[in-house]
Design a protein around this motif. Structure first.
Motif, short mmCIF file in Angstrom:
data_model
loop_
_atom_site.label_atom_id
_atom_site.label_comp_id
_atom_site.label_asym_id
_atom_site.label_seq_id
_atom_site.Cartn_x
_atom_site.Cartn_y
_atom_site.Cartn_z
N HIS A 6 -1.35 -4.52 -9.87
CA HIS A 6 -0.32 -3.89 -9.04
C HIS A 6 -0.99 -3.34 -7.78
O HIS A 6 -2.18 -3.10 -7.77
CB HIS A 6 0.34 -2.72 -9.77
N GLY A 7 -0.23 -3.13 -6.74
CA GLY A 7 -0.75 -2.47 -5.55
C GLY A 7 -1.22 -3.44 -4.50
O GLY A 7 -0.51 -4.38 -4.16
N GLU A 8 -2.43 -3.23 -4.02
CA GLU A 8 -2.96 -4.01 -2.90
C GLU A 8 -4.26 -4.69 -3.29
O GLU A 8 -5.06 -4.14 -4.04
CB GLU A 8 -3.23 -3.09 -1.71
N ILE A 9 -4.46 -5.88 -2.75
CA ILE A 9 -5.74 -6.58 -2.89
C ILE A 9 -6.22 -6.85 -1.47
O ILE A 9 -5.57 -7.54 -0.69
CB ILE A 9 -5.60 -7.89 -3.68
N LEU A 35 0.04 -11.49 -10.43
CA LEU A 35 0.04 -10.77 -9.15
C LEU A 35 1.45 -10.62 -8.61
O LEU A 35 1.66 -10.43 -7.41
CB LEU A 35 -0.83 -11.51 -8.13
N GLN A 36 2.44 -10.68 -9.48
CA GLN A 36 3.83 -10.66 -9.05
C GLN A 36 4.23 -9.36 -8.35
O GLN A 36 5.11 -9.36 -7.50
CB GLN A 36 4.76 -10.89 -10.24
N PHE A 40 0.44 -5.93 -1.17
CA PHE A 40 -0.31 -6.38 0.01
C PHE A 40 -1.41 -7.29 -0.49
O PHE A 40 -2.11 -6.97 -1.45
CB PHE A 40 -0.92 -5.18 0.76
N PHE A 41 -1.56 -8.45 0.15
CA PHE A 41 -2.55 -9.43 -0.28
C PHE A 41 -3.26 -9.97 0.94
O PHE A 41 -2.66 -10.70 1.75
CB PHE A 41 -1.85 -10.56 -1.05
N ALA A 42 -4.52 -9.59 1.10
CA ALA A 42 -5.30 -10.00 2.27
C ALA A 42 -6.11 -11.26 1.97
O ALA A 42 -6.18 -11.72 0.83
CB ALA A 42 -6.24 -8.86 2.67
N GLY A 68 3.73 -13.25 -6.49
CA GLY A 68 4.89 -12.61 -5.89
C GLY A 68 4.98 -13.04 -4.44
O GLY A 68 4.21 -13.88 -3.96
N THR A 69 5.88 -12.44 -3.72
CA THR A 69 6.15 -12.81 -2.33
C THR A 69 4.92 -12.74 -1.44
O THR A 69 4.63 -13.68 -0.69
CB THR A 69 7.24 -11.88 -1.74
N HIS A 70 4.17 -11.64 -1.52
CA HIS A 70 3.03 -11.45 -0.62
C HIS A 70 1.91 -12.43 -0.91
O HIS A 70 1.26 -12.93 0.02
CB HIS A 70 2.53 -10.01 -0.70
#
Length: 109
Positions: A6-9, A35-36, A40-42, A68-70
């Motif tokens: 969950h959260g940001e990567i 990763l649903q 935020f996914f960089a 997920g979307t990101h």
């Protein structure tokens, strides 16, 4: 094994995610990285997934990725050949509850 993030990567924790998954491969036949709910996914996250892909291939562990979307947005750009094993949405794990999953939260072991 099902691992949910969950959260940001990003650059601060992307490789920690890869190490986390790698440490848990012993004895595993299949790993699902969920990763649903990532918000935020960089690009560093894509590097981590590429690393996981290589490590799983070397270890003979099948793995798949729930996105997920990101995450999907970045994979469209970084993985146009679809080399990462992205699972179809609506599959077996799409409706599991967070309590049913092994959760990676901080502590990047």
């Amino acid at each position: 094994m099902l691992i949910t993030v969950h959260g940001e990567i990003d650059a601060n924790n992307g490789m920690a995610l890869a190490r986390y998954v790698e440490k848990r491969l012993a004895g595993a036949r299949k790993v699902i990285v969920d990763l649903q709910t990532v918000e935020f996914f960089a690009a560093a996250g894509f590097a981590a997934l590429s690393n996981i892909n290589v490590v799983c291939a070397r270890s003979g562990v099948r793995w798949s990725l729930l996105t997920g979307t990101h995450v999907r947005r970045l994979l469209t750009i970084c993985d146009p050949q679809r080399e990462l094993p992205v699972a179809e949405t609506g599959g077996k794990y799409a409706r599991t509850r967070p309590g049913d999953r092994q959760l990676l939260v901080g502590g990047y072991n």
